[in-house]
Design a protein around this motif. Structure first.
Motif, PDB file in Angstrom:
ATOM      1  N   UNK A   1     -27.018 -10.992  18.685  1.00  0.00           N
ATOM      2  CA  UNK A   1     -27.719  -9.920  17.995  1.00  0.00           C
ATOM      3  C   UNK A   1     -26.293  -9.461  17.343  1.00  0.00           C
ATOM      4  N   UNK A   2     -26.621  -8.453  16.283  1.00  0.00           N
ATOM      5  CA  UNK A   2     -25.176  -7.796  15.979  1.00  0.00           C
ATOM      6  C   UNK A   2     -25.694  -5.637  15.466  1.00  0.00           C
ATOM      7  N   UNK A   3     -24.961  -5.404  15.780  1.00  0.00           N
ATOM      8  CA  UNK A   3     -25.146  -3.193  16.013  1.00  0.00           C
ATOM      9  C   UNK A   3     -24.383  -3.167  15.413  1.00  0.00           C
ATOM     10  N   UNK A   4     -24.974  -2.147  14.470  1.00  0.00           N
ATOM     11  CA  UNK A   4     -24.399  -1.143  13.356  1.00  0.00           C
ATOM     12  C   UNK A   4     -24.417   0.641  14.041  1.00  0.00           C
ATOM     13  N   UNK A   5     -23.487   1.563  14.955  1.00  0.00           N
ATOM     14  CA  UNK A   5     -23.897   3.047  14.077  1.00  0.00           C
ATOM     15  C   UNK A   5     -23.634   3.658  13.461  1.00  0.00           C
TER      16      UNK A   5
ATOM     17  N   UNK B   1     -22.461   7.561  11.627  1.00  0.00           N
ATOM     18  CA  UNK B   1     -22.742   8.735  11.700  1.00  0.00           C
ATOM     19  C   UNK B   1     -24.185   9.681   9.977  1.00  0.00           C
ATOM     20  N   UNK B   2     -23.681  10.820  10.856  1.00  0.00           N
ATOM     21  CA  UNK B   2     -24.837  11.416   9.686  1.00  0.00           C
ATOM     22  C   UNK B   2     -24.649  10.681   7.924  1.00  0.00           C
ATOM     23  N   UNK B   3     -22.627  11.231   7.805  1.00  0.00           N
ATOM     24  CA  UNK B   3     -22.815  10.682   6.427  1.00  0.00           C
ATOM     25  C   UNK B   3     -22.792   9.081   6.046  1.00  0.00           C
ATOM     26  N   UNK B   4     -23.264   7.872   6.884  1.00  0.00           N
ATOM     27  CA  UNK B   4     -23.683   6.452   6.657  1.00  0.00           C
ATOM     28  C   UNK B   4     -22.627   6.056   6.668  1.00  0.00           C
ATOM     29  N   UNK B   5     -21.379   6.252   7.148  1.00  0.00           N
ATOM     30  CA  UNK B   5     -20.409   5.810   8.155  1.00  0.00           C
ATOM     31  C   UNK B   5     -20.236   4.909   8.757  1.00  0.00           C
ATOM     32  N   UNK B   6     -20.170   3.348   9.310  1.00  0.00           N
ATOM     33  CA  UNK B   6     -20.206   2.452  10.338  1.00  0.00           C
ATOM     34  C   UNK B   6     -19.062   3.399  11.201  1.00  0.00           C
ATOM     35  N   UNK B   7     -19.776   4.089  12.392  1.00  0.00           N
ATOM     36  CA  UNK B   7     -18.445   3.914  13.099  1.00  0.00           C
ATOM     37  C   UNK B   7     -18.345   3.197  14.143  1.00  0.00           C
ATOM     38  N   UNK B   8     -19.698   2.511  14.738  1.00  0.00           N
ATOM     39  CA  UNK B   8     -18.934   1.318  16.102  1.00  0.00           C
ATOM     40  C   UNK B   8     -19.999  -0.234  15.237  1.00  0.00           C
ATOM     41  N   UNK B   9     -19.794  -1.188  15.559  1.00  0.00           N
ATOM     42  CA  UNK B   9     -19.770  -1.937  15.058  1.00  0.00           C
ATOM     43  C   UNK B   9     -19.599  -3.226  16.199  1.00  0.00           C
ATOM     44  N   UNK B  10     -20.874  -4.024  16.605  1.00  0.00           N
ATOM     45  CA  UNK B  10     -20.896  -4.874  18.072  1.00  0.00           C
ATOM     46  C   UNK B  10     -20.885  -5.910  17.012  1.00  0.00           C
ATOM     47  N   UNK B  11     -20.746  -7.187  18.444  1.00  0.00           N
ATOM     48  CA  UNK B  11     -21.572  -8.976  17.845  1.00  0.00           C
ATOM     49  C   UNK B  11     -21.361  -9.129  19.661  1.00  0.00           C
ATOM     50  N   UNK B  12     -22.176  -7.950  20.154  1.00  0.00           N
ATOM     51  CA  UNK B  12     -22.256  -9.078  21.226  1.00  0.00           C
ATOM     52  C   UNK B  12     -23.355  -8.290  22.185  1.00  0.00           C
ATOM     53  N   UNK B  13     -23.631  -8.399  23.299  1.00  0.00           N
ATOM     54  CA  UNK B  13     -24.958  -8.257  23.951  1.00  0.00           C
ATOM     55  C   UNK B  13     -24.205  -6.935  24.940  1.00  0.00           C
ATOM     56  N   UNK B  14     -25.092  -5.863  24.777  1.00  0.00           N
ATOM     57  CA  UNK B  14     -24.087  -5.016  25.570  1.00  0.00           C
ATOM     58  C   UNK B  14     -25.777  -3.763  26.422  1.00  0.00           C
ATOM     59  N   UNK B  15     -24.850  -3.290  27.206  1.00  0.00           N
ATOM     60  CA  UNK B  15     -26.200  -1.922  27.561  1.00  0.00           C
ATOM     61  C   UNK B  15     -25.608  -0.740  26.310  1.00  0.00           C
ATOM     62  N   UNK B  16     -27.168  -1.240  25.623  1.00  0.00           N
ATOM     63  CA  UNK B  16     -26.955   0.096  24.503  1.00  0.00           C
ATOM     64  C   UNK B  16     -27.583   1.597  25.005  1.00  0.00           C
ATOM     65  N   UNK B  17     -27.783   1.897  26.951  1.00  0.00           N
ATOM     66  CA  UNK B  17     -27.732   3.050  27.082  1.00  0.00           C
ATOM     67  C   UNK B  17     -27.427   3.685  27.695  1.00  0.00           C
ATOM     68  N   UNK B  18     -25.389   2.896  27.461  1.00  0.00           N
ATOM     69  CA  UNK B  18     -24.957   3.559  29.034  1.00  0.00           C
ATOM     70  C   UNK B  18     -24.162   5.029  28.572  1.00  0.00           C
ATOM     71  N   UNK B  19     -23.044   5.531  29.359  1.00  0.00           N
ATOM     72  CA  UNK B  19     -22.939   6.624  28.923  1.00  0.00           C
ATOM     73  C   UNK B  19     -21.747   6.520  28.052  1.00  0.00           C
TER      74      UNK B  19
END
Length: 184
Positions: A148-152, A154-172
């Motif tokens: 998987x590939x995931x982006x988060x 911010x409210x301005x539409x800027x990418x603040x996180x880009x992850x290209x591996x499996x992870x727990x997305x509900x972690x702290x």
């Protein structure tokens, strides 16, 4: 000749199983991942986000650019029902969605999947989050190199996180990041 052929097939199956189901897979995946595109992520243009999306699982057809411009934190995940690492992390995304659906725009984009497979996957895994598939081409910059590939964003539409591996997305760590982005 048949015994050699069967031995090679068995060896190949063991190798594939080791990649998907042991820590060896994480090491192997980290070695082959393409990280060269990470540095330029903050410079993606509105045209890169201009992707028509067909909605499933209660989601309406929309454009990724519109979802990005809602002044909300946006969680974008490229996945496939055919992708074991995507399937592995999907329950954690569902948990994050359950906890954050009022604060975060969730955009889960299935790649190389048929509508029937997307809907069957959602039913089988009891997913309630909005699912999409691209109805227009993805730009080279937005096209995932690995799954998987995931982006988060911010409210301005800027990418603040880009992850290209499996992870727990509900972690702290992710919940803290979302809290921080919501305060901005």
């Amino acid at each position: 000749m048949k015994k050699t052929h069967l031995f090679l097939i068995a060896l190949f199956v063991i190798f594939i199983a080791a990649i998907f189901y042991t820590p060896l897979g994480s090491i192997f995946k980290d070695k082959i991942e393409d990280k060269s595109h990470v540095a330029g992520l903050r410079t993606l243009s509105d045209e890169d986000f201009d992707v028509e999306l067909t909605g499933y699982n209660g989601a309406e057809n929309t454009n990724l650019k519109e979802l990005k411009s809602k002044n909300k934190v946006v969680f974008i995940n490229y996945w496939g029902s055919w992708c074991p690492p995507c399937v592995e992390e999907m329950p954690t995304i569902q948990n994050l969605y359950n906890n954050r659906k009022n604060d975060v725009e969730f955009v889960l984009i299935a790649i190389q999947d048929k509508p029937k497979n997307i809907l069957n996957f959602a039913t089988k895994h009891q997913l309630t989050m909005p699912l999409y598939e691209p109805a227009s081409p993805l730009s080279e910059a937005m096209l995932p190199k690995v799954f998987p590939t995931t982006y988060i964003l911010n409210k301005k539409g800027e990418i603040v996180l880009h992850e290209t591996k499996t992870r727990d997305w509900n972690d702290d760590e992710i919940n803290d990041l979302i809290d921080q982005l919501l305060k901005e």
